[in-house]
Design a protein around this motif. Structure first.
Motif, PDB file in Angstrom:
ATOM      1  N   ARG A 164       0.819  -1.214   0.000  1.00 27.63           N
ATOM      2  CA  ARG A 164       0.000   0.000   0.000  1.00 27.63           C
ATOM      3  C   ARG A 164       0.860   1.274   0.000  1.00 27.63           C
ATOM      4  N   ASN A 165       2.088   1.176   0.480  1.00 26.07           N
ATOM      5  CA  ASN A 165       2.958   2.339   0.564  1.00 26.07           C
ATOM      6  C   ASN A 165       3.929   2.429  -0.601  1.00 26.07           C
ATOM      7  N   ASP A 166       3.710   1.611  -1.608  1.00 25.86           N
ATOM      8  CA  ASP A 166       4.568   1.626  -2.783  1.00 25.86           C
ATOM      9  C   ASP A 166       3.690   1.795  -4.019  1.00 25.86           C
ATOM     10  N   TYR A 167       4.310   1.981  -5.176  1.00 22.90           N
ATOM     11  CA  TYR A 167       3.554   2.167  -6.415  1.00 22.90           C
ATOM     12  C   TYR A 167       3.721   0.984  -7.366  1.00 22.90           C
ATOM     13  N   ASP A 168       4.297  -0.066  -6.867  1.00 21.62           N
ATOM     14  CA  ASP A 168       4.525  -1.252  -7.678  1.00 21.62           C
ATOM     15  C   ASP A 168       3.267  -2.117  -7.658  1.00 21.62           C
ATOM     16  N   HIS A 169       2.891  -2.618  -8.824  1.00 26.16           N
ATOM     17  CA  HIS A 169       1.700  -3.459  -8.920  1.00 26.16           C
ATOM     18  C   HIS A 169       2.073  -4.896  -9.256  1.00 26.16           C
ATOM     19  N   THR A 170       1.262  -5.822  -8.782  1.00 23.02           N
ATOM     20  CA  THR A 170       1.363  -7.214  -9.189  1.00 23.02           C
ATOM     21  C   THR A 170       0.166  -7.531 -10.077  1.00 23.02           C
ATOM     22  N   MET A 171       0.416  -8.224 -11.184  1.00 20.05           N
ATOM     23  CA  MET A 171      -0.639  -8.485 -12.154  1.00 20.05           C
ATOM     24  C   MET A 171      -1.377  -9.779 -11.820  1.00 20.05           C
ATOM     25  N   GLY A 172      -2.655  -9.791 -12.151  1.00 16.06           N
ATOM     26  CA  GLY A 172      -3.500 -10.961 -11.937  1.00 16.06           C
ATOM     27  C   GLY A 172      -4.456 -10.749 -10.782  1.00 16.06           C
ATOM     28  N   ILE A 173      -5.449 -11.641 -10.679  1.00 14.10           N
ATOM     29  CA  ILE A 173      -6.377 -11.553  -9.558  1.00 14.10           C
ATOM     30  C   ILE A 173      -5.612 -11.805  -8.260  1.00 14.10           C
ATOM     31  N   LYS A 174      -6.162 -11.344  -7.160  1.00 12.22           N
ATOM     32  CA  LYS A 174      -5.495 -11.531  -5.869  1.00 12.22           C
ATOM     33  C   LYS A 174      -5.602 -12.986  -5.439  1.00 12.22           C
ATOM     34  N   GLU A 175      -4.464 -13.634  -5.294  1.00 15.14           N
ATOM     35  CA  GLU A 175      -4.456 -15.030  -4.882  1.00 15.14           C
ATOM     36  C   GLU A 175      -4.955 -15.149  -3.446  1.00 15.14           C
ATOM     37  N   GLY A 176      -5.933 -16.046  -3.251  1.00 14.62           N
ATOM     38  CA  GLY A 176      -6.507 -16.217  -1.933  1.00 14.62           C
ATOM     39  C   GLY A 176      -7.477 -15.129  -1.532  1.00 14.62           C
ATOM     40  N   GLY A 177      -7.857 -14.295  -2.480  1.00 16.66           N
ATOM     41  CA  GLY A 177      -8.770 -13.194  -2.197  1.00 16.66           C
ATOM     42  C   GLY A 177     -10.221 -13.553  -2.459  1.00 16.66           C
ATOM     43  N   ALA A 178     -11.037 -12.512  -2.585  1.00 19.69           N
ATOM     44  CA  ALA A 178     -12.463 -12.686  -2.865  1.00 19.69           C
ATOM     45  C   ALA A 178     -12.752 -12.184  -4.277  1.00 19.69           C
ATOM     46  N   LEU A 179     -13.384 -13.027  -5.084  1.00 17.73           N
ATOM     47  CA  LEU A 179     -13.684 -12.719  -6.482  1.00 17.73           C
ATOM     48  C   LEU A 179     -15.183 -12.847  -6.713  1.00 17.73           C
ATOM     49  N   ALA A 180     -15.767 -11.862  -7.382  1.00 21.09           N
ATOM     50  CA  ALA A 180     -17.175 -11.923  -7.776  1.00 21.09           C
ATOM     51  C   ALA A 180     -17.282 -11.910  -9.290  1.00 21.09           C
ATOM     52  N   ILE A 181     -18.143 -12.769  -9.814  1.00 21.61           N
ATOM     53  CA  ILE A 181     -18.478 -12.757 -11.244  1.00 21.61           C
ATOM     54  C   ILE A 181     -19.946 -12.363 -11.322  1.00 21.61           C
ATOM     55  N   LEU A 182     -20.191 -11.109 -11.661  1.00 17.85           N
ATOM     56  CA  LEU A 182     -21.548 -10.565 -11.672  1.00 17.85           C
ATOM     57  C   LEU A 182     -22.182 -10.821 -13.038  1.00 17.85           C
ATOM     58  N   GLY A 183     -23.372 -11.430 -13.026  1.00 10.27           N
ATOM     59  CA  GLY A 183     -23.996 -11.817 -14.293  1.00 10.27           C
ATOM     60  C   GLY A 183     -23.237 -12.973 -14.921  1.00 10.27           C
ATOM     61  N   GLY A 184     -22.849 -13.943 -14.094  1.00 11.73           N
ATOM     62  CA  GLY A 184     -21.947 -14.999 -14.548  1.00 11.73           C
ATOM     63  C   GLY A 184     -22.611 -16.285 -14.980  1.00 11.73           C
ATOM     64  N   THR A 185     -23.850 -16.238 -15.473  1.00 12.08           N
ATOM     65  CA  THR A 185     -24.543 -17.479 -15.846  1.00 12.08           C
ATOM     66  C   THR A 185     -24.682 -17.661 -17.353  1.00 12.08           C
ATOM     67  N   GLY A 186     -23.884 -16.920 -18.122  1.00  8.14           N
ATOM     68  CA  GLY A 186     -23.805 -17.143 -19.562  1.00  8.14           C
ATOM     69  C   GLY A 186     -22.542 -17.927 -19.889  1.00  8.14           C
ATOM     70  N   PRO A 187     -22.310 -18.222 -21.171  1.00  7.16           N
ATOM     71  CA  PRO A 187     -21.140 -19.026 -21.556  1.00  7.16           C
ATOM     72  C   PRO A 187     -19.808 -18.446 -21.082  1.00  7.16           C
ATOM     73  N   MET A 188     -19.627 -17.134 -21.211  1.00  7.24           N
ATOM     74  CA  MET A 188     -18.363 -16.539 -20.786  1.00  7.24           C
ATOM     75  C   MET A 188     -18.242 -16.550 -19.264  1.00  7.24           C
ATOM     76  N   GLY A 189     -19.351 -16.348 -18.579  1.00  4.10           N
ATOM     77  CA  GLY A 189     -19.331 -16.455 -17.127  1.00  4.10           C
ATOM     78  C   GLY A 189     -18.958 -17.858 -16.683  1.00  4.10           C
ATOM     79  N   PHE A 190     -19.475 -18.872 -17.382  1.00  2.28           N
ATOM     80  CA  PHE A 190     -19.146 -20.261 -17.044  1.00  2.28           C
ATOM     81  C   PHE A 190     -17.654 -20.532 -17.229  1.00  2.28           C
ATOM     82  N   LEU A 191     -17.092 -20.022 -18.317  1.00  5.81           N
ATOM     83  CA  LEU A 191     -15.648 -20.192 -18.518  1.00  5.81           C
ATOM     84  C   LEU A 191     -14.864 -19.510 -17.404  1.00  5.81           C
ATOM     85  N   ALA A 192     -15.353 -18.352 -16.970  1.00  6.85           N
ATOM     86  CA  ALA A 192     -14.683 -17.635 -15.881  1.00  6.85           C
ATOM     87  C   ALA A 192     -14.745 -18.430 -14.580  1.00  6.85           C
ATOM     88  N   ILE A 193     -15.878 -19.070 -14.304  1.00  9.63           N
ATOM     89  CA  ILE A 193     -15.998 -19.911 -13.109  1.00  9.63           C
ATOM     90  C   ILE A 193     -14.993 -21.063 -13.182  1.00  9.63           C
TER      91      ILE A 193
END
Length: 422
Positions: A164-193
């Motif tokens: 939080r005190n630096d400006y360096d970023h790590t790419m990708g979703i947060k490992e071990g975090g909380a992820l929401a897929i909103l409107g995730g019941t179509g084909p692309m949502g299924f692939l995301a799940i």
């Protein structure tokens, strides 16, 4: 030689035609297209015609071939490329050429696209590595590489502060975090799940929302909570209404009710964008994955959270070649099961009307067998009265109700070839 293909001439003007391909040059490749999967992007193209940024202006005089999610077999190789390709090689096409004008395969050119029996692949596409080797069991899975690669790209594009005190970023979703897929019941949502559960970089909590009990129940059947738990993912399916304030409701599923580290928004709705931003935890990343048809689409967001909570936004459209290679590997290694979203098959003769009706067609991805004539058919509802479908029914049932390589091989052998006389 001749090809039979679906070409666009203007707004909602799609035509299935047979025409002559130019003589292949020494720096080109002739390919037989086996499968293409229909995409909502093509529906948007059909509604916009030449106004679409990926289509040329003079469609009436120079129509282009549709279909950008395709897989096939190389038939002939120009001298320039004989050291890399040979007849009989299977390939998947990366449609994105990376051009400033955004022109892409299956959108912008007169002689190459997935909704065709044969395509002439130009030197530019080959030089840019868009003809990717494919060794999967089936052609239909090859046609689903491109949509899976879009999910891969979206997961890569998310980013978070390393500290939080630096400006360096790590790419990708947060490992071990909380992820929401909103409107995730179509084909692309299924692939995301599927990818969220089986990707090495997984969330600890995964929340998937949908607007109907029926769609959520189908998602649960495909991706049960118990199976996700085996991979260390606590999966929740949540029913949400169109006008419901979902913020408090969904935050209850996150650790300490602080919100989500990552959100994928699969529907371009103004209210949902605003609510998604409110669901973000500190340093949360919102991926606006849905592609709006309206170029002026906007939504109110809270800049207080951007300033003090370091929330941020990304949007991904399509994928790059490395994403495609990653998706091919996921399919070849059976990490992600794309057969779960392949709900219908059809021949090239039913593509035009299917594209125009795509938003109202039930089910998931529609697989086009470009060299065949066949009605649009749900793979779980083959008729027992037609000999070919008796065996297809058996092969699909044997595979848990999913389309598969054995069923495809039988279909390719016994279904009627499309006649080049349209």
């Amino acid at each position: 030689m001749k090809t039979t293909a679906v070409r666009i001439y203007g707004v909602k003007d799609l035509r299935l035609e047979t025409f002559e391909l130019p003589e292949m040059g020494e720096d080109e490749i002739l390919a037989r297209i086996v499968t293409d999967s229909l995409c909502m992007s093509t529906y948007k193209v059909s509604n916009q015609g030449a106004k679409h940024k990926k289509l040329p202006d003079n469609l009436e005089e120079n129509p282009v071939i549709m279909g950008h999610e395709f897989c096939g077999v190389i038939e002939k190789v120009g001298k320039k490329w004989e050291h890399l390709y040979k007849p009989g090689d299977r390939f998947v096409a990366q449609p994105n050429l990376g051009r400033a004008d955004t022109f892409s395969l299956g959108y912008s050119f007169p002689y190459v696209g997935g909704e065709a029996t044969y395509s002439l692949i130009m030197n530019e596409a080959i030089e840019k590595g868009c003809l990717l080797p494919y060794h999967g069991e089936s052609f239909f899975e090859g046609a689903l590489v491109e949509p899976l690669s879009c999910i891969v790209a979206g997961f890569k594009a998310s980013f978070h502060l390393r500290d939080r005190n630096d400006y360096d970023h790590t790419m990708g979703i947060k490992e071990g975090g909380a992820l929401a897929i909103l409107g995730g019941t179509g084909p692309m949502g299924f692939l995301a799940i599927d990818y969220a559960i089986h990707n090495p970089r997984r969330p600890r909590v995964l929340v998937v929302t949908g607007r109907t009990e029926e769609k959520l129940a189908h998602a649960k059947r495909l991706y049960p909570e118990a199976d996700a738990e085996k991979y260390g993912v606590t999966l929740h399916y949540v029913l949400t209404g169109d006008d419901e304030d979902i913020v408090k409701k969904l935050k209850e599923y996150t650790p300490d009710v602080k919100g989500f580290d990552d959100i994928f928004l699969m529907a371009a709705k103004q209210q949902l964008v605003t609510q998604a931003e409110q669901l973000l935890a500190a340093d949360g990343c919102l991926n606006f994955f849905a592609g709006p048809a309206d170029a002026g689409f906007t939504a109110p967001i809270n800049f207080y959270n951007i300033h003090y909570n370091a929330t941020h936004f990304v949007g991904t459209s399509g994928s790059n070649t490395q994403d495609m290679k990653d998706a091919i590997r996921l399919i070849e290694d059976k990490v992600v099961n794309v057969a779960k979203i392949a709900t219908h098959i059809m021949g090239l003769n039913h593509v035009c009307e299917s594209i125009l009706a795509l938003p109202t067609l039930p089910g998931g991805k529609k697989i086009v067998y470009s060299g065949k004539e066949y009605p649009v058919t749900d793979v779980r509802a083959f008729s027992q009265e037609r000999p070919i479908e008796q065996e297809l029914h058996r092969l699909v049932k044997e595979n848990g109700g999913f389309w598969n390589a054995k069923a495809e091989a039988y279909f390719l052998e016994h279904a009627k070839d499309i006649e080049a006389s349209i």
